[in-house]
Write a protein that holds these residues in place. Structure first.
Motif, PDB file in Angstrom:
ATOM      1  N   PHE A 117     -62.655 -21.161  71.506  1.00 45.23           N
ATOM      2  CA  PHE A 117     -63.361 -19.890  71.317  1.00 45.23           C
ATOM      3  C   PHE A 117     -64.120 -19.920  69.989  1.00 45.23           C
ATOM      4  CE2 PHE A 117     -64.177 -15.559  70.154  1.00 45.23           C
ATOM      5  CZ  PHE A 117     -64.417 -14.912  71.365  1.00 45.23           C
TER       6      PHE A 117
ATOM      7  N   GLU B  62     -59.253 -22.877  59.284  1.00 47.16           N
ATOM      8  CA  GLU B  62     -58.271 -23.370  60.272  1.00 47.16           C
ATOM      9  C   GLU B  62     -56.966 -23.702  59.561  1.00 47.16           C
ATOM     10  OE1 GLU B  62     -57.887 -23.873  63.745  1.00 47.16           O
ATOM     11  OE2 GLU B  62     -55.929 -24.395  62.892  1.00 47.16           O
ATOM     12  N   LYS B  63     -55.869 -23.155  60.041  1.00 45.60           N
ATOM     13  CA  LYS B  63     -54.630 -23.397  59.302  1.00 45.60           C
ATOM     14  C   LYS B  63     -54.004 -24.750  59.602  1.00 45.60           C
ATOM     15  CE  LYS B  63     -51.187 -21.116  62.184  1.00 45.60           C
ATOM     16  NZ  LYS B  63     -50.269 -20.026  62.334  1.00 45.60           N
TER      17      LYS B  63
ATOM     18  N   ASN C 138     -55.534 -25.751  70.592  1.00 43.78           N
ATOM     19  CA  ASN C 138     -54.562 -26.402  71.473  1.00 43.78           C
ATOM     20  C   ASN C 138     -55.177 -27.457  72.375  1.00 43.78           C
ATOM     21  OD1 ASN C 138     -52.583 -24.966  70.355  1.00 43.78           O
ATOM     22  ND2 ASN C 138     -52.060 -23.754  72.149  1.00 43.78           N
TER      23      ASN C 138
ATOM     24  N   ALA D  96     -50.582 -30.907  78.299  1.00 46.38           N
ATOM     25  CA  ALA D  96     -51.673 -31.483  79.096  1.00 46.38           C
ATOM     26  C   ALA D  96     -52.830 -30.503  79.256  1.00 46.38           C
ATOM     27  CB  ALA D  96     -51.141 -31.861  80.473  1.00 46.38           C
ATOM     28  N   HIS D  97     -54.036 -30.965  79.004  1.00 45.68           N
ATOM     29  CA  HIS D  97     -55.242 -30.143  79.150  1.00 45.68           C
ATOM     30  C   HIS D  97     -56.187 -30.785  80.146  1.00 45.68           C
ATOM     31  CE1 HIS D  97     -53.787 -27.715  75.905  1.00 45.68           C
ATOM     32  NE2 HIS D  97     -54.847 -26.930  75.988  1.00 45.68           N
ATOM     33  N   LEU D  98     -56.409 -30.095  81.255  1.00 42.64           N
ATOM     34  CA  LEU D  98     -57.309 -30.571  82.307  1.00 42.64           C
ATOM     35  C   LEU D  98     -58.498 -29.642  82.350  1.00 42.64           C
ATOM     36  CD1 LEU D  98     -55.602 -32.791  83.408  1.00 42.64           C
ATOM     37  CD2 LEU D  98     -54.111 -30.806  83.367  1.00 42.64           C
TER      38      LEU D  98
ATOM     39  N   ASP E 207     -54.788 -21.097  55.627  1.00 43.23           N
ATOM     40  CA  ASP E 207     -54.260 -19.968  56.400  1.00 43.23           C
ATOM     41  C   ASP E 207     -54.943 -18.688  55.946  1.00 43.23           C
ATOM     42  OD1 ASP E 207     -52.763 -17.879  57.495  1.00 43.23           O
ATOM     43  OD2 ASP E 207     -50.925 -19.086  57.491  1.00 43.23           O
ATOM     44  N   PHE E 208     -55.487 -17.972  56.899  1.00 43.69           N
ATOM     45  CA  PHE E 208     -56.213 -16.721  56.630  1.00 43.69           C
ATOM     46  C   PHE E 208     -55.340 -15.690  55.889  1.00 43.69           C
ATOM     47  CE2 PHE E 208     -57.823 -12.673  58.762  1.00 43.69           C
ATOM     48  CZ  PHE E 208     -58.991 -12.593  58.024  1.00 43.69           C
TER      49      PHE E 208
ATOM     50  N   GLY F 164     -60.540 -14.977  71.823  1.00 47.41           N
ATOM     51  CA  GLY F 164     -59.686 -16.115  72.168  1.00 47.41           C
ATOM     52  C   GLY F 164     -58.356 -15.659  72.723  1.00 47.41           C
ATOM     53  N   ARG F 165     -57.530 -16.623  73.054  1.00 45.50           N
ATOM     54  CA  ARG F 165     -56.298 -16.269  73.763  1.00 45.50           C
ATOM     55  C   ARG F 165     -55.301 -15.570  72.851  1.00 45.50           C
ATOM     56  NH1 ARG F 165     -51.972 -19.861  73.432  1.00 45.50           N
ATOM     57  NH2 ARG F 165     -52.519 -20.944  71.526  1.00 45.50           N
TER      58      ARG F 165
ATOM     59  N   TYR G 283     -53.699 -15.176  78.568  1.00 45.73           N
ATOM     60  CA  TYR G 283     -53.794 -16.606  78.844  1.00 45.73           C
ATOM     61  C   TYR G 283     -55.222 -16.914  79.284  1.00 45.73           C
ATOM     62  CZ  TYR G 283     -53.519 -21.260  80.436  1.00 45.73           C
ATOM     63  OH  TYR G 283     -53.786 -22.597  80.560  1.00 45.73           O
ATOM     64  N   LEU G 284     -55.886 -17.832  78.590  1.00 48.12           N
ATOM     65  CA  LEU G 284     -57.240 -18.234  78.973  1.00 48.12           C
ATOM     66  C   LEU G 284     -57.253 -19.738  79.176  1.00 48.12           C
ATOM     67  CD1 LEU G 284     -59.359 -16.402  76.207  1.00 48.12           C
ATOM     68  CD2 LEU G 284     -58.986 -15.636  78.556  1.00 48.12           C
ATOM     69  N   ASP G 285     -57.799 -20.193  80.287  1.00 47.55           N
ATOM     70  CA  ASP G 285     -58.069 -21.615  80.419  1.00 47.55           C
ATOM     71  C   ASP G 285     -59.230 -21.957  79.493  1.00 47.55           C
ATOM     72  OD1 ASP G 285     -56.281 -22.934  82.086  1.00 47.55           O
ATOM     73  OD2 ASP G 285     -57.183 -22.087  83.896  1.00 47.55           O
ATOM     74  N   MET G 286     -59.449 -23.252  79.266  1.00 47.57           N
ATOM     75  CA  MET G 286     -60.510 -23.638  78.327  1.00 47.57           C
ATOM     76  C   MET G 286     -61.870 -23.079  78.734  1.00 47.57           C
ATOM     77  SD  MET G 286     -59.536 -27.571  77.418  1.00 47.57           S
ATOM     78  CE  MET G 286     -59.024 -28.099  79.040  1.00 47.57           C
TER      79      MET G 286
HETATM   80  P1  FDA Z   1     -56.537 -21.879  70.358  1.00 47.53           P
HETATM   81  O1  FDA Z   1     -55.102 -21.515  70.279  1.00 47.53           O
HETATM   82  O2  FDA Z   1     -56.892 -23.187  70.937  1.00 47.53           O
HETATM   83  O3  FDA Z   1     -57.148 -21.831  68.882  1.00 47.53           O
HETATM   84  C1  FDA Z   1     -56.756 -20.873  67.922  1.00 47.53           C
HETATM   85  C2  FDA Z   1     -56.826 -21.536  66.556  1.00 47.53           C
HETATM   86  O4  FDA Z   1     -56.603 -20.537  65.543  1.00 47.53           O
HETATM   87  C3  FDA Z   1     -55.766 -22.603  66.350  1.00 47.53           C
HETATM   88  O5  FDA Z   1     -56.370 -23.817  65.941  1.00 47.53           O
HETATM   89  C4  FDA Z   1     -54.881 -22.021  65.266  1.00 47.53           C
HETATM   90  O6  FDA Z   1     -54.320 -23.021  64.409  1.00 47.53           O
HETATM   91  C5  FDA Z   1     -55.869 -21.136  64.513  1.00 47.53           C
HETATM   92  N1  FDA Z   1     -55.208 -20.076  63.729  1.00 47.53           N
HETATM   93  C6  FDA Z   1     -54.273 -19.201  64.170  1.00 47.53           C
HETATM   94  N2  FDA Z   1     -53.882 -18.411  63.159  1.00 47.53           N
HETATM   95  C7  FDA Z   1     -54.581 -18.786  62.059  1.00 47.53           C
HETATM   96  C8  FDA Z   1     -54.598 -18.364  60.702  1.00 47.53           C
HETATM   97  N3  FDA Z   1     -53.788 -17.385  60.252  1.00 47.53           N
HETATM   98  N4  FDA Z   1     -55.441 -18.956  59.832  1.00 47.53           N
HETATM   99  C9  FDA Z   1     -56.259 -19.965  60.259  1.00 47.53           C
HETATM  100  N5  FDA Z   1     -56.264 -20.419  61.531  1.00 47.53           N
HETATM  101  C10 FDA Z   1     -55.434 -19.844  62.424  1.00 47.53           C
HETATM  102  N6  FDA Z   1     -56.629 -24.832  79.619  1.00 47.53           N
HETATM  103  C11 FDA Z   1     -57.268 -25.506  80.604  1.00 47.53           C
HETATM  104  O7  FDA Z   1     -58.416 -25.205  80.911  1.00 47.53           O
HETATM  105  N7  FDA Z   1     -56.638 -26.541  81.257  1.00 47.53           N
HETATM  106  C12 FDA Z   1     -55.368 -26.930  80.943  1.00 47.53           C
HETATM  107  O8  FDA Z   1     -54.840 -27.847  81.558  1.00 47.53           O
HETATM  108  C13 FDA Z   1     -54.686 -26.228  79.904  1.00 47.53           C
HETATM  109  N8  FDA Z   1     -53.434 -26.587  79.559  1.00 47.53           N
HETATM  110  C14 FDA Z   1     -52.759 -25.853  78.597  1.00 47.53           C
HETATM  111  C15 FDA Z   1     -51.449 -26.196  78.277  1.00 47.53           C
HETATM  112  C16 FDA Z   1     -50.769 -25.465  77.318  1.00 47.53           C
HETATM  113  C17 FDA Z   1     -49.348 -25.835  76.974  1.00 47.53           C
HETATM  114  C18 FDA Z   1     -51.392 -24.362  76.681  1.00 47.53           C
HETATM  115  C19 FDA Z   1     -50.652 -23.528  75.675  1.00 47.53           C
HETATM  116  C20 FDA Z   1     -52.696 -24.037  76.981  1.00 47.53           C
HETATM  117  C21 FDA Z   1     -53.395 -24.775  77.944  1.00 47.53           C
HETATM  118  N9  FDA Z   1     -54.712 -24.487  78.251  1.00 47.53           N
HETATM  119  C22 FDA Z   1     -55.354 -25.178  79.251  1.00 47.53           C
HETATM  120  C23 FDA Z   1     -55.407 -23.372  77.577  1.00 47.53           C
HETATM  121  C24 FDA Z   1     -56.222 -23.805  76.363  1.00 47.53           C
HETATM  122  O9  FDA Z   1     -55.378 -24.362  75.388  1.00 47.53           O
HETATM  123  C25 FDA Z   1     -56.941 -22.537  75.836  1.00 47.53           C
HETATM  124  O10 FDA Z   1     -57.922 -22.167  76.745  1.00 47.53           O
HETATM  125  C26 FDA Z   1     -57.612 -22.743  74.514  1.00 47.53           C
HETATM  126  O11 FDA Z   1     -56.644 -23.134  73.591  1.00 47.53           O
HETATM  127  C27 FDA Z   1     -58.224 -21.428  74.073  1.00 47.53           C
HETATM  128  O12 FDA Z   1     -58.874 -21.602  72.851  1.00 47.53           O
HETATM  129  P2  FDA Z   1     -58.738 -20.524  71.703  1.00 47.53           P
HETATM  130  O13 FDA Z   1     -59.780 -20.858  70.725  1.00 47.53           O
HETATM  131  O14 FDA Z   1     -58.745 -19.152  72.274  1.00 47.53           O
HETATM  132  O15 FDA Z   1     -57.249 -20.691  71.107  1.00 47.53           O
END
Ligand code: FDA
Length: 390
Positions: A13, A33-34, A41, A59-61, A220-221, A354-355, A361-364
């Motif tokens: 996101f 980014e922390k 993820n 696993a990320h597909l 960390d923010f 973002g999620r 829950y958001l897929d990629m």
């Molecule tokens: P994401 O969690 O990726 O990023 C948020 C970022 O913010 C992180 O890097 C975090 O460190 C940072 N952050 C948080 N707090 C902070 C702070 N205080 N200061 C600084 N930085 C901070 N999707 C898909 O399409 N196919 C798949 O197979 C899978 N598989 C899957 C498995 C598992 C176990 C999970 C948990 C998730 C999936 N996903 C997935 C979903 C995929 O991971 C998801 O869509 C993306 O992570 C969403 O991206 P975001 O940017 O929203 O969050």
């Protein structure tokens, strides 16, 4: 500050938003980014012993039917022709998933046609009186697929995922259980599917690679000892926040529930451990929910033939210091979420996305699509100084 937009979090996101702001509005973007790496993820790393790409956070597909998302991601990576398939081991036997005609015929040692299988499952499902279906997850599940299939393929797995007996889980968390009356065991049914050819890290780094985008990792923010913390920034510069929503507000309306996963990663001295990338385990007495074997995500790569990397997954409820993975989403969580949304409305120049920032829950592909549309609707017009934008 010579920054037009600060983004907290470098997941898909945050990166998508940063890229659009830099390219479309020429904005100078700072990402905080922390973690010690970008990508959230979706990030992956190379196992030092085998050279095998390991999906660090599970696993990320990649899959999508959204043409705009597909075009956008293809600017930064090509995709292999990997097609995801999952198997499950139950009571010492391996079955194809999601439950399909092959699973049903193997389970009942039969050769049912689609209509015969449908009639059988409907008659087994009808054994639960209509009035009882909504009592709990178990009765609901049986009313959808019948007791034999529910017990074999859903009950144990669900109990392990939720650390709760399905009889004690609400019926409301299930509206349907996937059963197919064909032999199609393709896991996803989207138009496009594949894995980034050179890996996730390379894809994510290319997204961030723009002269207007600066990234500060290990920041960390909420750490007031570094200059880009919440109280120093909010209201002074437009901000996109993709961290946990409850953390932003110091948990003032309570903690939102999450499940997390513990990964037990191991290098095995064999060329092929399980013959496929993901094997689920439905039995309750097997503590893990599934095993990933990462080499199978890239059969086209020249990986060693005498070693392989596997990861066992254990699911549990997350504490405050755990990685939040899947929203639990109880009624109490939804109430807290509404309270946080009210607070969020009053935050000056902050967009929650973002999620983690939306507790969804958001897929990629969904995270990317959401960032693209919220850039178009909110952040883009604001950065371009258009009338009415706020
Ligand atoms: P994401 O969690 O990726 O990023 C948020 C970022 O913010 C992180 O890097 C975090 O460190 C940072 N952050 C948080 N707090 C902070 C702070 N205080 N200061 C600084 N930085 C901070 N999707 C898909 O399409 N196919 C798949 O197979 C899978 N598989 C899957 C498995 C598992 C176990 C999970 C948990 C998730 C999936 N996903 C997935 C979903 C995929 O991971 C998801 O869509 C993306 O992570 C969403 O991206 P975001 O940017 O929203 O969050």
């Amino acid at each position: 500050m010579d920054t037009d937009l600060v983004i907290v979090g470098s997941g898909l996101f945050g990166l998508t938003m940063a890229r659009r702001a830099a390219e479309d509005a020429g904005a100078r973007v700072l990402i905080i980014e922390k973690r010690s790496h970008i990508g959230g993820n979706a990030y992956s790393h190379t196992d030092p012993e085998t050279g095998i790409e390991v999906h660090t956070y599970g696993a990320h597909l990649f899959h999508t039917s959204n043409e705009r998302v597909w075009e956008f991601v293809n600017r930064f990576t090509s995709f292999t022709n990997y097609v995801h398939r999952v198997y499950t081991t139950v009571d010492g036997v391996v079955y194809p998933m999601p439950v399909n005609l092959g699973t049903i015929n193997q389970f009942f040692s039969a050769a049912y046609s689609p209509d015969e299988a449908r009639a059988l499952i409907a008659s087994q499902a009808a054994e639960i009186d209509e009035g009882r279906a909504d009592e709990n997850f178990r009765t609901k599940g049986i009313s959808l697929v019948g007791e034999p299939l529910f017990r074999a393929f859903f009950e144990g797995y669900t109990a392990k995922q939720w650390q709760t007996d399905p009889e004690d889980l609400p019926a409301s968390i299930v509206s349907r259980l996937p059963v197919r009356y064909t032999y199609d065991n393709r896991y996803f049914s989207d138009t496009w599917e594949g894995l980034p050819t050179d890996g996730y890290a390379a894809w994510l780094e290319r997204m961030a690679d723009h002269p207007n985008i600066t990234i500060m990792c290990d920041t960390d923010f909420f750490d007031e000892s570094q200059p880009y913390h919440r109280d120093a920034l909010v209201g002074k510069v437009p901000l996109v926040y993709t961290g946990p929503l409850d953390r932003y507000f110091d948990y003032s309306r309570g903690e939102l529930g999450w499940r997390t996963i513990d990964f037990e990663t191991e290098v095995k001295p064999v060329g092929d451990f399980q013959g496929t990338s993901v094997m689920n385990y439905g039995d309750r007495d097997v503590a893990y929910t599934r095993i990933h074997e990462f080499r199978h995500f890239h059969p086209e790569r020249d990986y060693p033939r005498d070693k392989t990397v596997i990861a066992r997954e254990y699911s549990r409820f997350a504490g405050r210091d755990d990685e939040p993975y899947y929203p639990v989403n109880t009624d109490a969580d939804r109430e807290k979420l509404l309270a946080y949304r009210e607070l969020a409305k009053d935050e000056p120049k902050v967009l929650f996305g973002g999620r983690l920032g939306t507790y969804k829950y958001l897929d990629m592909h969904m995270a990317i699509a959401s960032a693209l549309s919220r850039y178009d609707a909110i952040v883009g017009p604001y950065l371009r100084g258009e009338d009415g934008a706020q």
